[in-house]
Write an enzyme that holds these catalytic residues in place. Structure first.
Site, PDB file in Angstrom:
ATOM      1  N   CYS A  49      42.095  29.731 -35.418  1.00 31.31           N
ATOM      2  CA  CYS A  49      42.435  31.121 -35.750  1.00 31.31           C
ATOM      3  C   CYS A  49      43.670  31.573 -34.977  1.00 31.31           C
ATOM      4  O   CYS A  49      43.619  31.748 -33.748  1.00 31.31           O
ATOM      5  CB  CYS A  49      41.234  32.013 -35.446  1.00 31.31           C
ATOM      6  SG  CYS A  49      41.589  33.780 -35.430  1.00 31.31           S
ATOM      7  N   CYS A  90      43.394  34.844 -33.044  1.00 32.41           N
ATOM      8  CA  CYS A  90      42.522  34.656 -31.877  1.00 32.41           C
ATOM      9  C   CYS A  90      43.328  34.176 -30.674  1.00 32.41           C
ATOM     10  O   CYS A  90      43.051  34.563 -29.527  1.00 32.41           O
ATOM     11  CB  CYS A  90      41.426  33.635 -32.185  1.00 32.41           C
ATOM     12  SG  CYS A  90      40.284  34.128 -33.491  1.00 32.41           S
TER      13      CYS A  90
END
Length: 259
Positions: free
Chosen positions: A26, A29
């Site tokens: 991600c 993230c």
């Protein structure tokens, strides 16, 4: 693997735990991770960070309905108290933390607030002033002090808060009562008398007399000064609370005055 029961749910009985649901693939993230980790270090134990890999712990992610990542949830006393999704910038995360972290002075402040609309009013004001000397940025205390002294210091009510702020509504109530001290709209003798009496009652902390005068003013002219009597009465009832004897005694009478 994170022991969610122990590291989050049980630990949050002692200190707020912020959980960052993430995954290695991600991109956002990877942006959020270093920011929230830095904030956790700066917090110096005021709250703790736990990072949960949503791929590795799918059952936990499903339990807390993680549909997109990064997803951040604040746990306190075993419950989710606040959350956000996406890679927010540092200043927005700081504001989120400021608004949602449990207030370590909350119990102390609650005692002072409970005293405000009683015979201990003046002592409560002194306590609030002392509290704010030690905690000058405490918004809730600022608002309650403004509410307590609005008859003599209406300027204290000028605290602007965004609609999303947890004390936005309280700020609005205080401003509605402060308008009682500032409105200079021309009116007949009866309205002038009701408003003058209401102002004096507010200055003297005579809340029962205040609500009586506001009800009389509402009956006389609902539209006076942008519905000032109605707004001030509603604000007072909301600050007193549903269980206060004045609310119980006069709320129905006020409601009838509106129709």
């Amino acid at each position: 693997m994170v022991n969610f029961e122990q590291e989050v749910l049980m630990r949050s009985q002692e200190v707020p735990v912020v959980v960052d649901f993430w995954a290695p693939w991600c991109g956002p993230c990877q942006t959020l991770g270093p920011i929230i980790e830095e904030l956790a270090k700066e917090a110096a134990g005021k709250w703790e960070l736990v990072k949960v890999n949503s791929d590795e712990q799918q059952e936990v992610s499903a339990q807390y309905k993680i549909r997109s990542i990064p997803a951040v949830k604040m746990f306190y006393m075993g419950e989710v108290k606040a959350e956000f999704t996406g890679a927010l910038p540092k200043h927005q995360i700081q504001q989120w933390l400021k608004e949602h972290l449990p207030d370590e002075f909350g119990d102390q402040l609650s005692v002072y607030v409970d005293m405000l609309f009683t015979e201990q009013h003046e002592k409560a004001v002194q306590n609030l002033e002392g509290f704010l000397e030690l905690n000058p940025e405490h918004i809730e205390a600022q608002l309650w002090l403004a509410a307590a002294t609005v008859g003599t210091h209406p300027e204290r009510a000028e605290i602007s808060l965004p609609e999303s702020h947890q004390f936005h509504a309280l700020s609005g109530y205080v401003k509605d009562i402060a308008d009682l001290m500032k409105c200079n709209e021309k009116s007949g003798e009866k309205m002038q008398l009701y408003i003058a009496n209401a102002r004096q009652a507010l200055k003297n902390y005579q809340y029962e007399l205040l609500i009586q005068e506001l009800i009389s003013a509402t009956l006389l002219d609902k539209n006076y000064c942008n519905e000032l009597p109605r707004r001030a009465a509603v604000a007072l009832f909301l600050m007193l609370g549903t269980q206060h004897e004045i609310t119980k005694k006069y709320r129905r009478q006020f409601d009838m005055a509106l129709y």
